[in-house]
Structures are given as C-alpha cells and as structure tokens.
Design a protein around this motif. Structure first.
Motif, PDB file in Angstrom:
ATOM      1  N   UNK A   1       0.559  -1.136   0.058  1.00 47.60           N
ATOM      2  CA  UNK A   1       0.149   0.055  -0.558  1.00 47.60           C
ATOM      3  C   UNK A   1       1.043   1.332  -0.240  1.00 47.60           C
ATOM      4  N   UNK A   2       2.517   0.977  -0.054  1.00 36.18           N
ATOM      5  CA  UNK A   2       2.869   2.206   0.072  1.00 36.18           C
ATOM      6  C   UNK A   2       3.565   2.648  -1.581  1.00 36.18           C
ATOM      7  N   UNK A   3       4.631   1.128  -2.112  1.00 40.96           N
ATOM      8  CA  UNK A   3       5.395   1.403  -3.210  1.00 40.96           C
ATOM      9  C   UNK A   3       4.835   0.342  -3.876  1.00 40.96           C
ATOM     10  N   UNK A   4       3.451  -0.405  -3.494  1.00 42.10           N
ATOM     11  CA  UNK A   4       3.560  -1.550  -4.069  1.00 42.10           C
ATOM     12  C   UNK A   4       1.988  -2.363  -4.243  1.00 42.10           C
ATOM     13  N   UNK A   5       1.501  -3.132  -4.308  1.00 41.04           N
ATOM     14  CA  UNK A   5       0.015  -3.874  -4.741  1.00 41.04           C
ATOM     15  C   UNK A   5      -0.337  -4.630  -5.496  1.00 41.04           C
ATOM     16  N   UNK A   6      -1.283  -5.079  -4.738  1.00 43.60           N
ATOM     17  CA  UNK A   6      -1.641  -6.264  -5.814  1.00 43.60           C
ATOM     18  C   UNK A   6      -2.954  -6.430  -6.407  1.00 43.60           C
ATOM     19  N   UNK A   7      -2.463  -7.196  -7.133  1.00 47.82           N
ATOM     20  CA  UNK A   7      -4.264  -7.413  -8.144  1.00 47.82           C
ATOM     21  C   UNK A   7      -4.707  -8.185  -8.330  1.00 47.82           C
ATOM     22  N   UNK A   8      -6.145  -8.966  -8.318  1.00 51.05           N
ATOM     23  CA  UNK A   8      -6.129 -10.085  -8.359  1.00 51.05           C
ATOM     24  C   UNK A   8      -6.627 -10.272  -9.790  1.00 51.05           C
ATOM     25  N   UNK A   9      -7.074 -11.669 -10.043  1.00 49.50           N
ATOM     26  CA  UNK A   9      -8.172 -11.734 -10.918  1.00 49.50           C
ATOM     27  C   UNK A   9      -8.748 -11.363 -11.205  1.00 49.50           C
ATOM     28  N   UNK A  10     -10.039 -11.307 -10.361  1.00 51.23           N
ATOM     29  CA  UNK A  10     -10.940 -10.772 -10.012  1.00 51.23           C
ATOM     30  C   UNK A  10     -10.638  -9.280 -10.180  1.00 51.23           C
ATOM     31  N   UNK A  11     -10.070  -8.877 -10.234  1.00 60.51           N
ATOM     32  CA  UNK A  11      -9.907  -6.881  -9.780  1.00 60.51           C
ATOM     33  C   UNK A  11      -9.842  -6.444  -8.858  1.00 60.51           C
TER      34      UNK A  11
ATOM     35  N   UNK B   1     -10.226  -2.312  -2.307  1.00 62.61           N
ATOM     36  CA  UNK B   1     -10.843  -2.010  -3.547  1.00 62.61           C
ATOM     37  C   UNK B   1     -11.301  -2.678  -4.607  1.00 62.61           C
ATOM     38  N   UNK B   2     -12.130  -2.795  -5.163  1.00 58.87           N
ATOM     39  CA  UNK B   2     -12.130  -3.219  -6.713  1.00 58.87           C
ATOM     40  C   UNK B   2     -11.937  -2.581  -7.748  1.00 58.87           C
ATOM     41  N   UNK B   3     -11.453  -2.628  -8.776  1.00 58.58           N
ATOM     42  CA  UNK B   3     -11.827  -2.017  -9.765  1.00 58.58           C
ATOM     43  C   UNK B   3     -13.026  -2.087 -10.878  1.00 58.58           C
ATOM     44  N   UNK B   4     -14.053  -3.579 -10.304  1.00 58.49           N
ATOM     45  CA  UNK B   4     -14.914  -3.080 -11.254  1.00 58.49           C
ATOM     46  C   UNK B   4     -15.486  -2.311 -10.933  1.00 58.49           C
ATOM     47  N   UNK B   5     -15.706  -1.533  -9.133  1.00 59.19           N
ATOM     48  CA  UNK B   5     -16.116  -0.889  -8.939  1.00 59.19           C
ATOM     49  C   UNK B   5     -16.272   0.629  -8.738  1.00 59.19           C
ATOM     50  N   UNK B   6     -14.696   0.598  -8.580  1.00 54.96           N
ATOM     51  CA  UNK B   6     -13.727   2.035  -8.984  1.00 54.96           C
ATOM     52  C   UNK B   6     -12.720   2.142  -8.730  1.00 54.96           C
TER      53      UNK B   6
END
Length: 375
Positions: A277-287, A300-305
C-alpha cells in the motif's frame, strides 16, 4: 548495500506513497499444484477473470498513478491465452513488464514470443536443487526437468532470469546449492522468498522457520551477499526485517556497501521492508486490490472504482501508510521506517494486519530501555 528509500517519512510517521511495483494475478489457473501456493491455484478454470478489454483498461488506469514495474503472475500466467497480448499492450504504453512463472511452460517458441513482447525479466520458481524434491513440492512429476528446460530456453532467447525460492524448514539447508544453481544457469538475481503461510501454504505453517532460524538465515544472506558482490543480485523477499539486519550489520562490520553497482536496474532496487500500500500493490484475477498478494484484506475493487481511486483513497492503504497505527513492538521499533514488519504475517497470526511481526526476534531499544535492560 545502498538502501533506496523510495517511500520516506514526513511529519513523523506518515509514509508518502509512490507506486513502484504492481503484482497482477492475471489468472488463478495453473498447470501445477504447489504446496506453498498463496492462491491455492490448481489446473482449473476460475470464474470472474478480467476480460482482455478489462485488462487493457486496468493498464490505462495504472498509468494514471505512475509508471511502475508491472509483474504478471498467477496462478501461472502462461496458461492464459491472451497474456502476451496484454503484456504487449502494457509495454506499448511504456511500462516495464516482468513475469513470475513456474517456468515449466517456457518452450523454445514461447521464450522467443516472450522476448518479442519484450518481457524484461522472468522470475522463475525453483525451490529445490533436487529433481525428486522439486517435483514433490510442485505437485507434478517432471517439474524440475521442465523448469530447467524453461530456464535454458529463456536464456537462449536472451531474457533475464531471476530465481525465486520459497524457503521453509524443508529446503533451508539447500540455500547454498540453490544459490550455486542460480549462478550456474546465469540468473541475474536470486530471491529467497520467506514463506508467508496463506492459501495452500497454510499447510506448511509448521514448516515456517522459527524466528531464531529466520535471524540466522538473514545474517547468512547478508554475509553471502558481501561475498558475492556484483556477481548476482541477492536479497530475501517477504521478510521486511532484513533491512534492520542490514543496518545493524553495517554499523557493526564497517564493511563496504553491498550491491554498489546494482542500482541501475530498477528491478534490483532495495527499498523499505514492507511496501504494501506504499510502493506496492496486488491486483487479483477478479480485479480486487490488496496491499500484497499475501495480505488477504481487500483494499478495493477496480470493477467498482478506478485503480487510482483505490490507490489514493483506500482506508486500508491509509492505515498502512501511517506508522502510528502499528501495534506492539513494531510500533515502538526504531527501525519501523525502513522495515514496518510483514503485515501479511501479522494478519495471518492475529487477524490484525497492524499487529507486530511474529517472526522477528528484535526487541526495540525503546522497549528495552523502558524495562531497564539498557544503560
């Protein structure tokens, strides 16, 4: 070792976010069934996977925040039929794209296809230098032979190789041999990943190195890095308190800095310990966005935001960026600015990602002084 503080303290405890790495689980499907798998991935189809167009859109959204290194991972990313198309799109937009893979699907043809993208580096998983043990750990006969062939094919195509090894009680005694193997195959980097027992990896929890052995292993890594110099970039991953060990050893040993000529490659940067959450983040196969793949708390959810909205406004990320929220000895530690403790291990051990790192033996100086242990 030059520790590049990409995220720095301001106003005491606040970390300024600067996105350097995005790890994207582009699929959860995998051709293997590995004992340590964070996502419990299997040779199966998973519903809700981002479509090709959604993947393109995510790349565009990431660019609204910055130009991080994009790590395509899984599951096994090479089982996704459009992975090269997505990678090429990201590269065309100016992103440096690397891939985390089990290496078993890198045929000669695939290696040249990856080079054409171009994929800048392949992080290939290899946990044992012994075929029988690698096959058993990866859940498939022939896995060792396949990954060694994949490494050879990638090297023939001129792609940088990084060897990633998940370290547990099962293979810690093979660290020296794994390092030697990484050097032998021409890897530019060797990353021992210290196990975070999540997903299927929970079954290996009893195989987690005890804190005292963790500490000894980190000191061995420091010594070995000093010995190797610039022959290979060598650092542990998923173990933030290594940076505390480095600082302590630098003060004690008064020796030359590690990796002095490694800093030109962004993939070889040494940053602060926990970057979630500072220099790195993860995105799952579902966003779904998370601080990292091991921290099973949704930001959060990239399909919503949009990606940028989650990155800027997530309550979870806000907490991770404020070191005053850290609890227990992590909150009191004088090294929290460069370490921060593993938030995923804290979460798995206590259900609270802000609790103290459970695998660090260090007692902060402020605590020792308070107890009358120090002068």
């Amino acid at each position: 070792m030059t520790i590049e503080m990409d995220s720095h303290l301001t106003q005491g405890n606040l970390l300024i976010p600067k996105l350097h790495l995005v790890s994207w689980e582009i699929t959860r499907s995998c051709n293997l069934f590995c004992a340590h798998c964070r996502g419990s991935a299997a040779p199966a189809s998973y519903s809700g996977e981002l479509t090709t167009d959604e993947c393109f859109h995510l790349v565009d959204q990431i660019l609204e925040v910055g130009s991080p290194i994009l790590i395509l991972t899984g599951g096994e990313p090479l089982v996704r039929s459009d992975v090269l198309q997505i990678a090429k799109y990201a590269v065309s937009k100016g992103l440096r794209v690397v891939m985390g893979t089990n290496g078993t699907l890198i045929t000669e043809e695939m290696a040249w296809n990856l080079k054409e993208v171009p994929i800048s580096r392949l992080g290939i998983s290899l946990d044992f230098p012994v075929a029988e043990l690698q096959d058993q750990f990866r859940g498939q006969n022939g896995a060792f032979a396949a990954v060694m062939a994949g490494i050879a094919n990638a090297r023939q195509a001129g792609i940088e190789i990084q060897i990633n090894s998940t370290i547990t009680k099962l293979n810690v005694k093979y660290l020296e041999e794994l390092l030697a193997l990484a050097l032998k195959v021409g890897a530019v980097a060797f990353h021992p990943f210290m196990l975070v027992p999540t997903g299927r990896g929970k079954g290996l929890e009893s195989g987690e190195l005890p804190p005292e052995q963790y500490e000894r292993t980190l000191h061995w890594i420091y010594d070995k890095h000093m010995e190797l110099g610039d022959r290979i970039f060598f650092k542990p991953t998923d173990v933030p308190h290594y940076l505390r060990v480095v600082k302590q050893r630098q003060k004690r040993d008064q020796r030359a800095r590690l990796g002095s000529n490694m800093g030109h490659n962004p993939a070889n940067a040494i940053t602060r310990g926990c970057l979630a959450g500072v220099g790195f983040c993860f995105v799952s196969y579902q966003g779904k966005m998370k601080g990292c793949g091991y921290l099973d708390v949704e930001a959060g959810d990239i399909r919503k935001e949009s990606f940028s909205q989650v990155w800027a406004n997530s309550p979870l990320f806000s907490k991770l960026r404020d070191l005053s929220h850290l609890k227990g000895k992590c909150g009191a530690c004088e090294y929290k600015g460069i370490c921060g403790g593993c938030r995923a291990r804290a979460y798995e051990a206590t259900g609270d990602c802000l609790e103290a790192e459970p695998y660090c033996i260090y007692q902060p100086a402020t605590r020792l002084s308070y107890r009358g242990i120090e002068d």
